[in-house]
Structure formats: structure tokens, C-alpha cells
Design a protein around this motif. Sequence first.
Motif, mmCIF file in Angstrom:
data_model
loop_
_atom_site.group_PDB
_atom_site.id
_atom_site.type_symbol
_atom_site.label_atom_id
_atom_site.label_comp_id
_atom_site.label_asym_id
_atom_site.label_seq_id
_atom_site.Cartn_x
_atom_site.Cartn_y
_atom_site.Cartn_z
ATOM 1 N N LEU A 2 0.848 -1.193 0.000
ATOM 2 C CA LEU A 2 0.000 0.000 0.000
ATOM 3 C C LEU A 2 0.886 1.246 0.000
ATOM 4 C CD1 LEU A 2 -2.772 1.444 0.323
ATOM 5 C CD2 LEU A 2 -2.474 1.236 2.797
ATOM 6 N N ILE A 3 0.590 2.170 -0.938
ATOM 7 C CA ILE A 3 1.374 3.407 -1.011
ATOM 8 C C ILE A 3 0.622 4.531 -0.304
ATOM 9 C CG2 ILE A 3 2.437 5.076 -2.587
ATOM 10 C CD1 ILE A 3 2.437 2.706 -4.676
ATOM 11 N N LEU A 4 1.291 5.101 0.667
ATOM 12 C CA LEU A 4 0.691 6.171 1.482
ATOM 13 C C LEU A 4 1.112 7.541 0.956
ATOM 14 C CD1 LEU A 4 1.352 5.635 5.313
ATOM 15 C CD2 LEU A 4 -0.831 5.537 4.136
ATOM 16 N N PRO A 5 0.270 8.558 1.152
ATOM 17 C CA PRO A 5 0.724 9.925 0.858
ATOM 18 C C PRO A 5 1.913 10.288 1.750
ATOM 19 C CG PRO A 5 -1.635 9.883 1.446
ATOM 20 C CD PRO A 5 -1.107 8.507 1.652
ATOM 21 N N GLY A 6 2.907 10.955 1.177
ATOM 22 C CA GLY A 6 4.106 11.304 1.933
ATOM 23 C C GLY A 6 3.826 12.156 3.171
ATOM 24 N N GLN A 7 2.767 12.953 3.117
ATOM 25 C CA GLN A 7 2.453 13.837 4.250
ATOM 26 C C GLN A 7 2.127 13.058 5.523
ATOM 27 O OE1 GLN A 7 2.016 17.339 3.747
ATOM 28 N NE2 GLN A 7 1.262 17.617 1.662
ATOM 29 N N VAL A 8 1.682 11.803 5.356
ATOM 30 C CA VAL A 8 1.347 11.021 6.553
ATOM 31 C C VAL A 8 2.298 9.830 6.697
ATOM 32 C CG1 VAL A 8 -1.044 11.719 6.828
ATOM 33 C CG2 VAL A 8 -0.498 9.887 5.241
ATOM 34 N N ALA A 9 3.579 10.065 6.345
ATOM 35 C CA ALA A 9 4.611 9.037 6.495
ATOM 36 C C ALA A 9 4.603 8.479 7.912
ATOM 37 C CB ALA A 9 5.976 9.656 6.181
ATOM 38 N N LEU B 3 2.353 7.510 9.666
ATOM 39 C CA LEU B 3 1.427 6.400 9.911
ATOM 40 C C LEU B 3 1.992 5.040 9.523
ATOM 41 C CD1 LEU B 3 -1.928 7.848 8.481
ATOM 42 C CD2 LEU B 3 -1.337 7.489 10.882
ATOM 43 N N SER B 4 3.122 5.020 8.807
ATOM 44 C CA SER B 4 3.512 3.762 8.177
ATOM 45 C C SER B 4 3.792 2.649 9.182
ATOM 46 C CB SER B 4 4.691 3.976 7.225
ATOM 47 O OG SER B 4 5.816 4.395 7.951
ATOM 48 N N GLY B 5 4.469 2.953 10.287
ATOM 49 C CA GLY B 5 4.782 1.926 11.283
ATOM 50 C C GLY B 5 3.520 1.300 11.852
ATOM 51 N N ALA B 6 2.634 2.148 12.346
ATOM 52 C CA ALA B 6 1.405 1.667 12.973
ATOM 53 C C ALA B 6 0.567 0.877 11.980
ATOM 54 C CB ALA B 6 0.603 2.844 13.532
ATOM 55 N N LEU B 7 0.586 1.310 10.732
ATOM 56 C CA LEU B 7 -0.215 0.650 9.711
ATOM 57 C C LEU B 7 0.336 -0.750 9.397
ATOM 58 C CD1 LEU B 7 -2.752 1.386 8.204
ATOM 59 C CD2 LEU B 7 -1.362 2.497 6.464
ATOM 60 N N GLU B 8 1.659 -0.874 9.404
ATOM 61 C CA GLU B 8 2.234 -2.211 9.178
ATOM 62 C C GLU B 8 1.830 -3.166 10.288
ATOM 63 O OE1 GLU B 8 6.425 -2.011 8.096
ATOM 64 O OE2 GLU B 8 5.813 -1.926 5.988
ATOM 65 N N ASP B 9 1.752 -2.667 11.514
ATOM 66 C CA ASP B 9 1.313 -3.501 12.634
ATOM 67 C C ASP B 9 -0.140 -3.941 12.459
ATOM 68 O OD1 ASP B 9 3.764 -3.124 13.689
ATOM 69 O OD2 ASP B 9 3.142 -1.632 15.194
ATOM 70 N N LYS B 10 -0.979 -3.003 11.999
ATOM 71 C CA LYS B 10 -2.424 -3.286 11.957
ATOM 72 C C LYS B 10 -2.840 -4.062 10.708
ATOM 73 C CE LYS B 10 -3.975 -0.353 15.379
ATOM 74 N NZ LYS B 10 -3.283 0.838 15.827
ATOM 75 N N LEU B 11 -2.084 -3.910 9.635
ATOM 76 C CA LEU B 11 -2.442 -4.606 8.392
ATOM 77 C C LEU B 11 -1.468 -5.746 8.191
ATOM 78 C CD1 LEU B 11 -3.231 -2.042 5.542
ATOM 79 C CD2 LEU B 11 -4.713 -3.865 6.385
ATOM 80 N N GLU B 12 -1.777 -6.850 8.802
ATOM 81 C CA GLU B 12 -0.840 -7.958 8.804
ATOM 82 C C GLU B 12 -0.506 -8.446 7.393
ATOM 83 O OE1 GLU B 12 -1.092 -11.739 11.525
ATOM 84 O OE2 GLU B 12 -1.735 -9.869 12.524
ATOM 85 N N GLY B 13 0.744 -8.664 7.145
ATOM 86 C CA GLY B 13 1.158 -9.183 5.847
ATOM 87 C C GLY B 13 1.373 -8.101 4.799
ATOM 88 N N TRP B 14 1.012 -6.875 5.091
ATOM 89 C CA TRP B 14 1.138 -5.790 4.122
ATOM 90 C C TRP B 14 2.466 -5.058 4.285
ATOM 91 C CZ3 TRP B 14 -2.338 -3.600 0.410
ATOM 92 C CH2 TRP B 14 -3.554 -4.312 0.275
ATOM 93 N N THR B 15 2.977 -4.556 3.164
ATOM 94 C CA THR B 15 4.122 -3.649 3.187
ATOM 95 C C THR B 15 3.581 -2.253 2.954
ATOM 96 O OG1 THR B 15 5.289 -5.359 1.997
ATOM 97 C CG2 THR B 15 6.391 -3.212 2.187
ATOM 98 N N ILE B 16 4.027 -1.325 3.747
ATOM 99 C CA ILE B 16 3.586 0.059 3.557
ATOM 100 C C ILE B 16 4.741 0.847 2.948
ATOM 101 C CG2 ILE B 16 2.620 2.102 4.661
ATOM 102 C CD1 ILE B 16 0.847 -0.415 4.930
ATOM 103 N N THR B 17 4.459 1.482 1.801
ATOM 104 C CA THR B 17 5.476 2.306 1.149
ATOM 105 C C THR B 17 5.037 3.760 1.246
ATOM 106 O OG1 THR B 17 5.973 0.533 -0.369
ATOM 107 C CG2 THR B 17 6.658 2.746 -1.040
ATOM 108 N N VAL B 18 5.984 4.619 1.634
ATOM 109 C CA VAL B 18 5.645 6.041 1.720
ATOM 110 C C VAL B 18 5.886 6.679 0.353
ATOM 111 C CG1 VAL B 18 6.215 8.240 2.802
ATOM 112 C CG2 VAL B 18 6.178 6.144 4.176
ATOM 113 N N GLY B 19 4.834 7.271 -0.207
ATOM 114 C CA GLY B 19 4.933 7.938 -1.507
ATOM 115 C C GLY B 19 5.454 9.357 -1.341
#
Lengths: 447, 313
Positions: free
Chosen positions: A406-413, A415-431
Motif C-alpha cells: 500500500l502506497i501512502l501519501p508522503g504527508q502522513v509518512a 502512519l507507516s509503522g502503525a499501519l504495518e502492525d495493523k495490516l498484517e502481511g502488508w508492506t507500507i510504502t511512503v509515496g
Amino acid sequence: MALTGIQIFKLLPKTNCKKCGFPTCLAFAMKLAAGGVEISACPDVSDETKATLGEASAPPIRSFALGTGDKAVKMGAENVMFRHDKKFVNPCAIAVNIKDDAGDDAISAMAEAVANSEIDRVGQKLRVDAISIECVSGDSAKYEAAVKLVAEKAPETALILNCKDAGTIEAAVKAVADRKPLINGTTDGNAEAMADIAKANGCPIVASANGLDALSALTEKIKGFGVEDIVLDSGARTAKDIVEHNTQARRAALKKSFKPLGYPVINSAIRDDAILEASIASVAIAKYASIVVISSIEKWKTLALFTQRQNIYTDPQVPMQVEQNIYEMAEPTADSPFMITTNFSLTYFIVSGEVENSKVPSRLAVMDCEGLSVLTAWAAGKFTATKIAQYIKESGIEDKLSHKELILPGQVAILSGALEDKLEGWTITVGPREANAIPTFLKSKVS
Amino acid sequence: MSFVVPKETFSGKVLAVDFGKDDKKITIGGENTLPFLSFEGECPNKPAIAYEIQDCPPDDWPETVLNVYKDVSSDTVTWAKYCQDELKADAIALRLISTHPDRDDRSAEDTAQTVKDVLAAINVPLIILGSNHIEKDANVLVAAAEASSGNNCIIGKAQEGNYKTIVAAALAHNHKLIAMSELDINLAKQLNILITQMGFDKTKLITDPMCAALGYGLEYTYSVMERIRLAGLAQNDQTMQPPILGDVGMYVWKIKETIAPEADVPDWGSIEERGIAWETVTATSMILAGTNLLIMRHPKAVENVKKTIDELI
Ligand code: B12
Ligand code: SF4
């Protein structure tokens, strides 16, 4: 000023005959005051009462259209002085002026530019709404020819015929009567002749006077001749006059129920310098004009004015928003990149525009955040890791993707850590932080 | 029916605030009616415009505005003098952007010297702005206030998270102060209250309700400003009567409309005029909503807003 139920009741026959479908005249009066029924439902009411009620229930600022067809622009019907009180209703029309002696080539070019002026901004189609043809030649035949040429080259654009000579105007109006041109050039001296032309052709008319006092007398006079679709020209030329006259006219109409000024307003913002002209036009747009006339329509200028008009006329209570959905761009496959943003219209249109620019097939999840921008939604607790994770899980997107990135907006970089914890198996990329970096970013991802 | 001019008189009044020294001093505010409605009240002072300069080369400004300053912006003092002498600036706003930890993280002491050098080179009023980093500004603005002591500057911006030290410094060195909150009338009011509770005179305050560029939230700024004005005038709310700041340039010169070349967006026309018009229309909209002091970047935009102001009074 609208009448109360009791005031209306006093004007009714008071027979409680029930023919209107209500048990009593009072019940009918109450409904009428609330705006749910028409006075014509009572067969026994006198003509005099009908006229009184019609007058009283008319909106404080008269509403009618400039032009005809799909691209006609509604004017008037405003209810407030300040946009934070309630949405301003009918956005100011932008009109460009052309002189009848400019020459056929220049006239055609201007009309064509107007006909092709439409652009898309935040999901709305915006364009130069009208062309004003000014008679400076003093030659009736020349004026009529110019008007016809404009009408032909800009077949859907509203027309404003700006000429003080009744004879000249009459011929020109007849030539384009089906377009219901706005007749501009009526003063105290020629009011009757101009009103007759307007009436005969069903056209609205601009009343021009020097100052609001003389203007009020003139609109009453014109109304007396049987024309009701009137546009006000108070003779305002400086920015100061525009602000003062427009404020006074709107206040008089809204707060004092002063009918002679309860009409839409036209202002000229014509200046020699194109940027100054944009600035003065923006004064008119912010301060209550229904039509603003400018002398040139460079693309940068109209873009700025369209945008300002859009800002002033958006609903202050409800941000413009788009539907929550996973939007597919350029036929994505299971491998295509997957991004997320919020459902604020501005955010969505900017981001989706850049994704389209990139031509990289992708998916953009637009999450309902009550129409807030990325950072605002984050600050308001609507675009949090928990909520994003829940939305992604419930969206069923996992079935459509071969990956879990999942690519996140750079302004909310953040969130990436917490999101990786909550969305198991997902990689979070900061755009990227800004949308204009999206094309480069997406291209590098798929290459 | 004859027309009677519908006048409104207000019990409140916008506070008049001056800054700068001697014959170059500027006064803003003082009106007791809505912007430019002098038929029903007094509008004694017109909105003022300050040219923005920075304490390091403005490498994140787009070319349209970068080019104007390309020969002077490598040195802050030269840049300041250029604005004063060539552009005839009425006031200058020095943004100490290099102090931001993500930029050069320049120290407060270093910056104090820049402030002194600029003040020695100019005689028009000076506004001194931090980098908008809450913690760092608390140090930088204190040092800047001291370095400019006695010059009747405007310093800012004090925010909820750092106002205490900044207010104390403005108080000690007799400066005017910008209080900034985030697009919310209640937050603006609350911050003004907190600041005056520290003994800071309300007649030395300037409210920054936060600006936004045309097309990027302008409508919010516009309405917050109108509501602040109405609260101060119609309800005579004393905490809502300071003059209003519109920090226009920094919001305008970073959005796509001022950056994208015409080749990328052929429907948007010339990039040069587009950027200038964007700053102009944003600033003009702000003064109609109640802004008393503008901070701007492009000389042509400044010139056209000035002409508009002259037409409005
Ligand atoms: C207008 C505005 C508001 C409006 C709301 C407008 C709206 N519909 O969202 C109002 C006045 C309601 C508001 C309220 C608040 N706001 Co506000 N607001 C702004 C403002 C001025 C502009 C926001 C905006 O419209 N930006 C434009 C859009 C298009 O930007 P965007 O969504 O971020 O999208 C860009 C990028 O993120 C990127 N992008 C977007 N999606 C994606 C996706 C991908 C994959 C990628 C790669 C990139 C990308 O592309 C876009 C263009 O570059 C900003 C400050 C500023 N000047 O930016 C503050 C700002 C966002 N607000 C802020 C705050 C704190 C608030 C409030 C909490 C405080 C308050 N005033 O009460 C409230 C919360 C709202 C609530 N409780 O309901 C802060 C957030 C601070 C922070 N860093 O957390 C800001 C940054 C102001 C500041 N400097 O302090 N706000
Ligand atoms: S029809 Fe007219 S008179 Fe009869 S009850 Fe209704 S309002 Fe009264």
C-alpha cells in the motif's frame, strides 16, 4: 419580505370551505408561509390578494438566466451577505467585452476563444460564460454584423449587447432574439424604447444609472414598462464603487426588502493591465457581482478567476467530496500499484490527475474522511492507521491484488509503522509528499 | 420607494498597530467598519504589504519569483536593500528559514547577527519570522527579539505550543507580535486570550488565522477572517480586534499553478503571469475579507495589489 402564516390568514376568505385540501384557512395559511403549497390551491382568493402574496413571496433578489440552453447561467436568488452564513447560490458569470470595430478576424478569434474556453477544475466544467459586444462604431449595420458574427462563432455562449442607441440595438436584438441576449445600454433617457425592445423579444435588460438612488428610480420605471428581468449597473467603475454599491444594493434588498435593487448586478473590471484587471475582477466576484466584464481572456487569467469564483461559491458547511471507492486508472492488473488518499474533492482530483498523467495502470483507494484533505483528516483523527486498516480489510481489495503493498501519501509518512502492525502481511510504502511527484514515483516503481 | 443608504454602525473597532521607526513607521488597522466601507465608518489606514526575504538562498521558490531575486538572494542584506531601494518596499519580512532543523539548523545566535545586519542596512519597518518549527522558533525568535530591541519590529509567529517564551521576549524588547492559530476562530481567540493574560498588551498583537492559497483552502481563510472581523466589530469582542495578517507568498509559491510549465498544462496559459496572478488574486481576496498586513513575494503582484488597494480607498 415573506409574510407570516397569520398575516396570510388575514388575507384569505376565512370560510374554512376545505377546497384547498386543508381543514381550515389557517392551516392552509401556515402551509403557505412554510412554502409547501401554492396560493392557487384556494379557488376563492381575490386577485388582489394573489398579487400581494406573489409580491411578498418573491425572493429578495430576482432570479433569471443569462443566455439560453445548457450553458445559460443562473443569476440572482442570493440570500445572505456572508458566505459563512449560507452558501452563495449562483456563481458570477465571467463575460469578455469586444468592440464592434475590432475587425472580423479579431471578433471571430475572440468568439472562438470563448467557445473553447472550457476547462475542468476539481470536477467542475468552467468556461467564459458570456460575450459583451460593445457598439463603438456608431454604425448600425456594422454593429449587427459584429453581433451576428459572434453569435455564429460562439453558438452556445450568452450574449450581452452593449449599445445606447435603441434603433441599433433593436436590429441587433432581432438578429439573435432566439439567444435572449442581455440588452445593455438603458438609461433614464431611452428607458421606454429599450424596455419595449426587451419586452417584444423576451430579453433581460441592464439598467444603467449613476449611483444607487438614480438606479432605483430607473428600475422602477423599467418595471413600469413591463420588464422585470433587470440587471443593475450602478455606474461603479473603481474597485471602491464596486464594493460599496454592491454591498449597499445587496443589503437594501436583503435587509430592507427594498425591491428596486433586488436584482443581479453587472460590474466592469476592464483595465489596461491584464493582471490588474484580474485583481479588480476578483473584487467584483468576491463582492456580490452576478456578471463581471473583462477585456481579455488569457488562460492564466480565467483560470485564476474561475478558481476564485469556485472558492467563494462553495458550500461552507459541506466540503466538496467524492465517493469512497477504489478507483481504477488505465486498466490495472493484479500487479499494479495500489495507493490510498482521502475523499476531499480537491485532493482526489489533484492526485487522480497526476496518476493519469503517469499513464501507469494503478488503483487509488479513496477513503471517506468526510471530505477532508490528507493532513486535515489525519489531524482530525479520521485518517488514522486503525481506520485505514479497517477500510482496506473490508474493501475486499486483497482478492484483486497479487501483492500486498500500500502506497501512502508522503504527508502522513508517520502512519507507516502503525499501519504495518495493523495490516498484517502488508508492506507500507511512503509515496511522495506532493502529488506532482507521483508520475516519476510510479514510473520508477513499475520499470 | 426612495433609496436610503443602508448603513451599519458597529460598537467595536479594529485596533491600530504601528511598527517601524521615525518617518518610515507604518500603522495598520483602526477601522470601525468592514473592509473599505468608508461610507459608514472610518478606515484610517490602508492594508500594508511587506516583501518577504529569507536568511538563505530561496532554493525552493519556483523560477518565476526566484529569477527576480537571482542576483541578490545569495546575501540576505543585499536582498533586503534591493527590496527597499529598488522595489520601494514599504516594509520587509525576514523569514529565518535556515534555522529549521530540516534545513540548515542554524543557531539562534548566528541568526541574531543576520537580524542586526539587516536592520543596520535598511530603514523601513521589519517583520521577523521564524521557520515555523515550534521548538526551534521558541529559541530563534527570542534571540531575534533581543537583536532587534528598540526597532519596534513585528516578530512571529507565536503559536499555542511556543507562545510563552516568544511573548516574554516581545514584551521585554517592546515589539509587536503575531499570534498564529490554525484556521479556526475559536483557536485564534483562545490564543489571543492566553497571550494577553501574560500581560502582553492587546494593542500590540496581530492575528494570523493562517493563510491558504487560491484554490487550496482560500475559502476557509476568507471566511475565518470575515468571522473574526464581525466578532470584533459587531459583537465588540475585544479579543478579536487585532489587525489580521495574510502570509500569502509562502502558500502561493509552492502549488502546482505557480510551478507547472505551460508545456505540461497547456490549458493554464503562461507560467509567469499565472504565478503573478495567483499571488495577486489570493492577496486581493484576503484584503476584502479583512487582512491588514500582507507578506508577499513577487514585485508585480505587490504592485497590482497596491493599485487595487489605492482603488479601494
Ligand atoms: C483548508 C484546511 C482546513 C479546512 C478543511 C479543508 C478540507 N476539506 O480538508 C478546515 C478549516 C476545516 C481545517 C480544519 C482543521 N485543520 Co486544517 N488545514 C487546511 C489547510 C489550510 C489546507 C489543506 C488543504 O486543503 N490542502 C490541499 C490538499 C489537496 O492537500 P492534501 O490532501 O494533503 O493532498 C496533497 C498531498 O498530500 C498529496 N497527496 C494526497 N493524497 C496522496 C496520495 C498519495 C499516494 C500520494 C503519493 C500523495 C498524495 O497530493 C496533494 C497535492 O500535493 C492546511 C494547511 C495548508 N496550507 O496546507 C491545514 C492543516 C492541514 N490543518 C491542520 C489542522 C491541525 C487542522 C485542525 C485539526 C485544527 C483546527 N483548525 O481545528 C482542524 C481539523 C478538522 C476537523 N476537526 O474537522 C494542520 C495539520 C497539522 C499537522 N501536520 O498535523 C495543517 C497542516 C495546518 C498547519 N500547518 O498546522 N483545515
Ligand atoms: S380553499 Fe381557501 S377559503 Fe377554502 S379553506 Fe382553503 S383557504 Fe380557506
